[in-house]
Design a protein around this motif. Sequence first.
Motif, PDB file in Angstrom:
ATOM      1  N   PHE A 151      -4.237  -4.278   6.335  1.00 11.54           N
ATOM      2  CA  PHE A 151      -5.302  -4.608   5.397  1.00 11.54           C
ATOM      3  C   PHE A 151      -6.105  -5.816   5.842  1.00 11.54           C
ATOM      4  CE2 PHE A 151      -4.023  -1.473   2.458  1.00 11.54           C
ATOM      5  CZ  PHE A 151      -5.061  -1.359   1.542  1.00 11.54           C
ATOM      6  N   SER A 152      -5.516  -6.704   6.617  1.00 11.80           N
ATOM      7  CA  SER A 152      -6.256  -7.875   7.080  1.00 11.80           C
ATOM      8  C   SER A 152      -7.322  -7.495   8.099  1.00 11.80           C
ATOM      9  CB  SER A 152      -5.297  -8.896   7.693  1.00 11.80           C
ATOM     10  OG  SER A 152      -4.705  -8.386   8.885  1.00 11.80           O
ATOM     11  N   ARG A 153      -7.269  -6.264   8.577  1.00 12.25           N
ATOM     12  CA  ARG A 153      -8.224  -5.819   9.596  1.00 12.25           C
ATOM     13  C   ARG A 153      -9.186  -4.755   9.069  1.00 12.25           C
ATOM     14  NH1 ARG A 153      -3.157  -6.565  11.928  1.00 12.25           N
ATOM     15  NH2 ARG A 153      -3.122  -8.098  13.600  1.00 12.25           N
ATOM     16  N   LEU A 154      -9.099  -4.430   7.787  1.00 16.67           N
ATOM     17  CA  LEU A 154      -9.944  -3.388   7.220  1.00 16.67           C
ATOM     18  C   LEU A 154     -11.327  -3.920   6.857  1.00 16.67           C
ATOM     19  CD1 LEU A 154      -7.973  -1.155   4.705  1.00 16.67           C
ATOM     20  CD2 LEU A 154      -8.669  -0.632   7.036  1.00 16.67           C
ATOM     21  N   ASP A 155     -12.322  -3.034   6.973  1.00 13.56           N
ATOM     22  CA  ASP A 155     -13.644  -3.307   6.424  1.00 13.56           C
ATOM     23  C   ASP A 155     -13.572  -3.027   4.926  1.00 13.56           C
ATOM     24  OD1 ASP A 155     -16.244  -3.351   5.570  1.00 13.56           O
ATOM     25  OD2 ASP A 155     -16.981  -1.844   6.970  1.00 13.56           O
ATOM     26  N   CYS A 156     -13.678  -4.064   4.110  1.00 12.01           N
ATOM     27  CA  CYS A 156     -13.561  -3.919   2.653  1.00 12.01           C
ATOM     28  C   CYS A 156     -14.889  -4.115   1.940  1.00 12.01           C
ATOM     29  CB  CYS A 156     -12.530  -4.895   2.116  1.00 12.01           C
ATOM     30  SG  CYS A 156     -10.847  -4.584   2.690  1.00 12.01           S
ATOM     31  N   THR A 157     -15.989  -3.977   2.685  1.00 10.98           N
ATOM     32  CA  THR A 157     -17.303  -4.081   2.057  1.00 10.98           C
ATOM     33  C   THR A 157     -17.778  -2.694   1.618  1.00 10.98           C
ATOM     34  OG1 THR A 157     -18.339  -3.873   4.242  1.00 10.98           O
ATOM     35  CG2 THR A 157     -17.940  -6.098   3.400  1.00 10.98           C
ATOM     36  N   PRO A 158     -18.695  -2.605   0.659  1.00 10.71           N
ATOM     37  CA  PRO A 158     -19.295  -3.704  -0.093  1.00 10.71           C
ATOM     38  C   PRO A 158     -18.377  -4.192  -1.207  1.00 10.71           C
ATOM     39  CG  PRO A 158     -20.195  -1.635  -0.862  1.00 10.71           C
ATOM     40  CD  PRO A 158     -19.286  -1.300   0.301  1.00 10.71           C
ATOM     41  N   ARG A 159     -18.715  -5.318  -1.825  1.00 14.04           N
ATOM     42  CA  ARG A 159     -17.950  -5.831  -2.957  1.00 14.04           C
ATOM     43  C   ARG A 159     -17.939  -4.820  -4.093  1.00 14.04           C
ATOM     44  NH1 ARG A 159     -17.107 -11.319  -4.091  1.00 14.04           N
ATOM     45  NH2 ARG A 159     -17.724 -10.910  -6.249  1.00 14.04           N
ATOM     46  N   TRP A 160     -16.854  -4.856  -4.881  1.00 17.85           N
ATOM     47  CA  TRP A 160     -16.791  -3.951  -6.028  1.00 17.85           C
ATOM     48  C   TRP A 160     -16.596  -4.675  -7.356  1.00 17.85           C
ATOM     49  CZ3 TRP A 160     -12.656  -4.686  -2.705  1.00 17.85           C
ATOM     50  CH2 TRP A 160     -11.473  -5.139  -3.284  1.00 17.85           C
ATOM     51  N   ARG A 161     -16.328  -5.969  -7.343  1.00 19.54           N
ATOM     52  CA  ARG A 161     -16.032  -6.666  -8.604  1.00 19.54           C
ATOM     53  C   ARG A 161     -17.162  -6.494  -9.617  1.00 19.54           C
ATOM     54  NH1 ARG A 161     -14.649 -13.128  -9.727  1.00 19.54           N
ATOM     55  NH2 ARG A 161     -14.160 -12.812 -11.951  1.00 19.54           N
TER      56      ARG A 161
END
Length: 280
Positions: free
Chosen positions: A206-216
């Motif tokens: 998970f530290s290497r995943l693309d987690c964009t765009p924000r969802w909050r």
Amino acid sequence: MTTIHVDDIALGVESFGDDDAPLVLLAGSTTMLSWPDALCERLAAGGRRVVRYDLRDSGESTTTDPQAPAYTLRDLATDAAALADALSDGPAHLAGIGVGGMVAQVAALDHPGAFSALTLVGTRPVAPGPPDDDLPDHDRATMGRLFSRHMPDWTDRAAVAEFAATGAGILGDDPDAARAVAARVWDRTPGTAPPVQMANQLGMVFSRLDCTPRWRERLPGTEVPTLVVHGRHNRFFPVGNGEAIAREIPGARLLVLENAATVIPDAAAGQVAEAMLMLG
């Protein structure tokens, strides 16, 4: 346990309960064993079909290169929706724990028709990395102790299990339970290559995943009944993160486990199962 293929991805799954019962889909963090047997059994006894599954690069799911994942957080959310569709004619109750809770949030937002309810356990509304200013970060002293330890020999089952036990003690979880789960995770990991074992035990992919765009900012648009469960003594994602999620999602119920940290202890399985069953 079995494997189900969705969109050319193999996902390892394990089922509890009647196959014709309403589906509760459990996204692990990252292994299915993040979800305790006691909770799965309580949910099944409550008339649900419970399916816990491994995310990519863990357990019996597709493993390619945990050090360089060629997929994003949104791909993992799509996996959840596709798996729900493959398992049931109707929408599923989706639950995610830890980083699996991030997957669950995005899945419910991106694929609202796939899910009938949402449970988020010990997670936060932003991606791995520095949190928003109003969210409590990892407890610094705890993280210092946790990450200053020497890594174990990942090819040594007993050493890996003991490493998990000491980590649990630092986080405030049950060391004996963590030792037993780590041994089971080790046995299910496809091979003894250190990067693969480490990914299964620590979810480091998970530290290497693309987690964009924000969802909050999208959470107020969540369309399904939601339960937020958080351990009062969670030092990894302090309880303020769960409180923030519950504020963002309309009508969400917050259940704080007063005697829990990062995992759901067996003693709380009945309480959590009852709250989840009330969602439908």
